[in-house]
Design an enzyme around this catalytic site. Structure first.
Site: not given
Lengths: 334, 334
Positions: A155, A127, A151
């Protein structure tokens, strides 16, 4: 050909399965068997050339990943993740699903590859959340990862593991950093990025939408259709074509809110655009201000990844894929 | 003041404890209590102003880290790690110690900080192994981490966790990327970098040493004394001075093998330098060719970190700290 998709019940997962089950892999007549994994049952595609196995479970449990890898899938597309807001709100669950889950899957492949020769293609959905302010105006693939969310950290860790497991020959990995997906079908949600889709999606069906930031805000976009294109291309790209890096920023469209609105006007008229109500939200303005605006995705372009070149294309893809090509714009402005 | 040092029995750990136990923290009269942790018993310093607790155990076991954090140390200096060669040779142990161990320590602090307000300073020893070829000639702090070893991946993951746990206020972290430490005391070992130290250390005591690469090879160095300086400075640096990044490349000396040899000659004469036998080793040449040569460490310099400016200084530090200031160079060339 056997393809395992994790996170198969999610929006991108379902669109990917629809694409692969109806058209198969590009330049291939081979039948495709699917293993579709998620925490809830993934919908079974209507047509398919091969078998379909639907599995539910917890990706951090070795018995789950052993079951998934036992069929020795040729291609694994790892989409399963706790989403950004969840990972930020629930520290332990975010690390559990996004770090431990990814590692559990990767390590199960390691054990299988040590048992009997096995090197599947692994496509990892990363992402642009791996990048956080301060950022240059145009971010190259060589820019350091400075996530500003848990997050994004999870990732980034997944990217590093992918590179190391690939270097060691455990699998043949490609990590693709997806742009913000727009127009996302469904309803507005609490994600800070929700408005990027709703200011197009709602007016296209005659409903109002709230814009919480200035129209000068710039961001990086691709359609759900482009995201599926990226995943299919990554699943089939010969590794001999890849350069030294296995984690690659996908192409996208760098556009402002104003660009979105102008495209909406061209597609559905001023009346549709008048359904967008500007209600500034300082919290969302602050969050968005740390997000990337533009990327140099020349490596991905060299490898044949393609995204939309305008918001006209992005809106057209949405209307074709979600609204059967039909428009409706009836309500006056707020 | 209570300081926890993990990896306290290692070379840098022992030198750090000697420094802190004899001189305390800079600009402070406060007594220092130590908790010294390693897999083997760390040596107890001869003089200390406070209490000393020596703990052994497995850093991946929560009962170990709960015991270490229970005393609520103000400063934690996390040096414990499976070294580069071990982590590359033993995949599972490297990830277990370097990733799971670091996370276990960090998470124990999270639980403690949720129980009762607690935000220790965390100093994490990272490494220039987070960078791997292809690399620019001079690497800025904004360059992406592309490790080419599992050890480097594990250190990169530790950096990301450090940044996220700091952002969330769990601890106040600083990750410092140490240069190759030279002159490393002790005996030559099987590390590819071993010769960087042995071509100085052995001739300084009249023994031969093997140089497996060309004298034009350039690399990034600091003395063990400078490494201890970095750790002490990172332990006491006010967080208000830090910029947006919590992981920082330490300053060092970019020098060639020829620079090392010239400094050796100035310090100990041509006869000492003649003890270096050039025996090219293609395997080591290949490994070294992917290593970084030079860094832009301006952020670390802005923060007051200081390294040696010449190999003369590095050799002098070695002779003072390891040889009581005395030289011996008697054997003729090989």
């Amino acid at each position: 050909m056997h393809i395992l998709i994790t996170g198969a019940a999610g929006m991108i997962g379902r669109k990917l399965i629809d694409r692969l089950s109806s058209g198969g892999l590009p330049n291939s007549d081979e039948a495709v068997d699917f293993t579709l994994f998620d925490v809830v049952k993934a919908p079974v595609p209507q047509s398919s050339s091969g078998t379909i196995k639907v599995v539910t479970g917890d990706i951090t449990a070795p018995e789950t990943t052993i079951n998934l890898v036992a069929g020795r899938p040729d291609i694994i597309i790892h989409l399963a993740a706790a989403v950004s807001g969840d990972a930020e709100g629930n520290f332990e669950n975010g690390y559990r699903v996004n770090l431990d889950g990814t590692r559990c899957l990767f390590d199960t492949i390691r054990v299988e590859s040590e048992r009997l020769e096995y090197t599947p293609r692994m496509v990892f959905a990363s992402s642009l959340a791996v990048f956080g302010a301060p950022l240059p105006n145009k971010i190259p693939d060589t820019y350091h990862l400075t996530p500003r969310t848990s997050y994004g950290v999870q990732k980034a860790v997944g990217e590093h593991l992918l590179a190391d497991y690939t270097r060691r020959g455990i699998f043949d990995g490609i990590g693709i950093r997806l742009p913000t997906i727009c127009v996302r079908p469904g309803n507005p949600n609490k994600a800070a990025s929700s408005f990027f889709s709703s200011i197009l999606r709602e007016p296209l069906i005659g409903q109002e939408a709230i814009l919480p930031v200035a129209t000068t805000v710039r961001h990086w976009f691709a359609s759900p259709r482009a995201a599926v294109d990226f995943l299919v291309h990554a699943a089939t790209l010969p590794s001999s074509k890849l350069g030294p890096y296995r984690n690659i920023t996908m192409p996208g469209l760098s556009a402002t809110i104003q660009d979105q609105i102008e495209a909406l006007k061209r597609f559905a008229g001023d009346r549709a655009a008048s359904l967008i109500c500007h209600e500034p939200d300082p919290v969302i303005e602050r969050i968005i201000s740390s997000w990337p605006e533009n990327f140099d995705a020349s490596e991905a372009l060299r490898l044949g990844f393609r995204a939309e070149a305008s918001f006209d294309e992005i809106i057209r893809a949405h209307v074709e894929d979600e609204l059967s090509g039909k428009l409706e714009a009836r309500k006056p402005c707020c």
